[in-house]
Write an enzyme that holds these catalytic residues in place. Structure first.
Site, PDB file in Angstrom:
ATOM      1  N   TRP A 127     -32.590 -65.323  68.419  1.00  0.00           N
ATOM      2  CA  TRP A 127     -34.007 -65.145  68.734  1.00  0.00           C
ATOM      3  C   TRP A 127     -34.474 -66.400  69.477  1.00  0.00           C
ATOM      4  O   TRP A 127     -34.302 -67.520  68.980  1.00  0.00           O
ATOM      5  CB  TRP A 127     -34.776 -64.960  67.424  1.00  0.00           C
ATOM      6  CG  TRP A 127     -36.254 -64.771  67.557  1.00  0.00           C
ATOM      7  CD1 TRP A 127     -36.897 -63.907  68.382  1.00  0.00           C
ATOM      8  CD2 TRP A 127     -37.266 -65.457  66.813  1.00  0.00           C
ATOM      9  NE1 TRP A 127     -38.261 -64.002  68.208  1.00  0.00           N
ATOM     10  CE2 TRP A 127     -38.508 -64.947  67.246  1.00  0.00           C
ATOM     11  CE3 TRP A 127     -37.240 -66.437  65.821  1.00  0.00           C
ATOM     12  CZ2 TRP A 127     -39.723 -65.387  66.727  1.00  0.00           C
ATOM     13  CZ3 TRP A 127     -38.440 -66.875  65.298  1.00  0.00           C
ATOM     14  CH2 TRP A 127     -39.663 -66.358  65.744  1.00  0.00           C
ATOM     15  N   ASP A 208     -32.298 -66.320  58.220  1.00  0.00           N
ATOM     16  CA  ASP A 208     -33.534 -65.710  58.700  1.00  0.00           C
ATOM     17  C   ASP A 208     -33.385 -64.208  58.484  1.00  0.00           C
ATOM     18  O   ASP A 208     -32.529 -63.570  59.093  1.00  0.00           O
ATOM     19  CB  ASP A 208     -33.731 -66.032  60.187  1.00  0.00           C
ATOM     20  CG  ASP A 208     -35.083 -65.543  60.713  1.00  0.00           C
ATOM     21  OD1 ASP A 208     -35.817 -64.878  59.967  1.00  0.00           O
ATOM     22  OD2 ASP A 208     -35.401 -65.846  61.885  1.00  0.00           O
ATOM     23  N   ALA A 210     -35.538 -60.882  58.698  1.00  0.00           N
ATOM     24  CA  ALA A 210     -36.809 -60.336  59.170  1.00  0.00           C
ATOM     25  C   ALA A 210     -36.831 -58.816  59.208  1.00  0.00           C
ATOM     26  O   ALA A 210     -37.879 -58.228  59.501  1.00  0.00           O
ATOM     27  CB  ALA A 210     -37.118 -60.883  60.572  1.00  0.00           C
ATOM     28  N   LYS A 243     -42.128 -56.550  59.900  1.00  0.00           N
ATOM     29  CA  LYS A 243     -41.491 -55.307  60.314  1.00  0.00           C
ATOM     30  C   LYS A 243     -41.450 -54.282  59.193  1.00  0.00           C
ATOM     31  O   LYS A 243     -41.902 -53.153  59.348  1.00  0.00           O
ATOM     32  CB  LYS A 243     -40.067 -55.586  60.813  1.00  0.00           C
ATOM     33  CG  LYS A 243     -39.975 -55.949  62.278  1.00  0.00           C
ATOM     34  CD  LYS A 243     -40.580 -57.292  62.606  1.00  0.00           C
ATOM     35  CE  LYS A 243     -40.370 -57.660  64.070  1.00  0.00           C
ATOM     36  NZ  LYS A 243     -40.911 -59.005  64.366  1.00  0.00           N
TER      37      LYS A 243
END
Length: 394
Positions: A127, A208, A210, A243
């Protein structure tokens, strides 16, 4: 002072969004911005979120500050969702943050404060904001091989070879599930090999996560994070609710820090609180209250999980439809990887020039590295994308 400011590099995704808005073509397709869209192109408010917010409006009797770490009930609920019983609760310090980005930023700040010489190893690609924040903080970044543009799968041998060059105390940043931007994920055997290398070399793991629930399911998507958490001495986890709860604009995230033993947790918690105070004082609370309400109410949690499963299956269906259409048009199974990838994104492994050609000729907007948001598609736009990819000679 202000006259001395220098222009900053534009965020590629935000710049792409601006171009999309200016495009007058009615057939244009936005596959750039990372938000879920339904078949009508809308990002709906989930049913459980609506109900939780209704309850908050009726029951909440104060808008006073929460503590520096946020509501403890939110931390407990999110730790349960992400980690289950993989780690003793007493080893975990946690703070609420403004979205997953805030959690990533706070984690990097913690690294800089406690290990100023540590390097952070990030997947190539990753990302973009990971690298942007690290560069801004002046933390040395090292890329490790991750995505093979020929096979469109994980270059696992290359990954291990590059991580073998890390020094004791360096940080390895990993994507817990649904790798962004590629959609290609490690299997659990590969995760175990990464854990073994981390422990062997004395590295610090950071995850991470998400997109829990967007890949193979809520529990399945947490499996890798739980494996790492139960196997390493220390771990940083940046979590996002944007999300899987659809609360993008509420900026709801959490940073968890797992210590080797419970005796160090109060000191870690104190430092996380301090970082919150320096950056934004008290974290946003509305989204966190909504998430907590859902996760602690059996009926709401069941409805949320059911709707999330509908979303997941919808994305899997779009993946399969796109792979099938590309196979039909190309007479080849070379795009089968799209159905194998997981999460919102896939990277089709072509050049920025081809991506630009597709945008110019067909009004289909992807990030220059060929990352496309599968959730931005619907049954009508899948054939348009497939034809554009074949016409461009990808």
């Amino acid at each position: 002072m202000l006259s001395n400011l220098k222009a900053q590099p534009a965020d590629k995704i935000l710049a792409l969004m601006a171009k999309y808005k200016e495009d007058p073509r009615p057939t244009k397709v936005d596959l750039g911005v990372g938000v879920y869209k339904d078949a009508d192109g809308k990002t709906p408010v989930m049913r459980a979120v609506k109900e939780a917010e209704r309850r908050l409006v009726e029951e909440q009797d104060s808008k006073s500050y929460v503590g520096l770490p946020g509501d403890p009930a939110f931390a407990d609920a999110m730790i349960g969702l992400v980690l289950g019983d993989a780690v003793e609760r007493g080893r975990i310090a946690a703070v609420a943050t403004p979205g997953g980005t805030g959690a990533v930023r706070q984690a990097f700040e913690l690294v800089k404060n406690t290990s100023p010489t540590a390097r952070v190893f990030v997947s190539n690609p990753t990302w973009p904001n990971h690298v942007s924040i690290l560069n801004y903080l002046g933390i040395e970044t090292v890329a490790y091989r991750y995505f093979d543009t020929d096979t469109r799968a994980v270059d696992f041998d290359g990954m291990l070879a590059d991580l073998a060059g890390a020094n004791e105390g360096d940080v390895v940043l990993l994507h817990g599930c649904c790798h962004n931007p590629t959609g290609a994920n490690l299997n659990l055997t590969q995760w175990q090999a990464v854990v073994d290398l981390i422990n062997e070399k004395g590295l610090i793991a950071m995850i991470d996560i998400a997109y829990q629930g967007f890949g193979d399911g809520l529990e399945e998507d947490a499996a890798a994070t739980r494996l790492v958490a139960s196997s390493v001495k220390e771990l940083l986890i940046a979590g996002s609710c944007s999300k899987n709860f659809g609360v993008y604009r509420e900026r709801t995230g959490i940073l968890m820090a797992i210590s080797e033993g419970t005796e160090n947790t109060p000191l870690v918690q104190q430092n996380l609180n301090f970082l919150n105070r320096q950056n934004y004082s008290f974290p946003p609370d509305h989204g966190a209250r909504v998430v907590t309400t859902i996760l602690t109410d059996p009926e709401l949690r069941a409805d949320w999980a059911a709707e999330l499963e509908e979303i997941r299956l919808s994305m899997l269906g779009l993946r399969q439809q796109l792979a099938d259409e590309l196979q039909r048009l190309s007479g080849s199974d070379r795009f089968g990887f799209i159905a194998e990838h997981r999460g919102m994104f896939s990277q089709i492994g072509t050049t920025p020039e081809k991506v630009e050609q597709i945008r110019e000729n067909d009004g289909i907007y992807m990030v220059g590295d060929s990352r496309m948001n599968i959730a931005g598609l619907n049954a009508k736009t899948v054939p348009l994308l497939a034809k554009a990819i074949i016409d461009a000679g990808v």
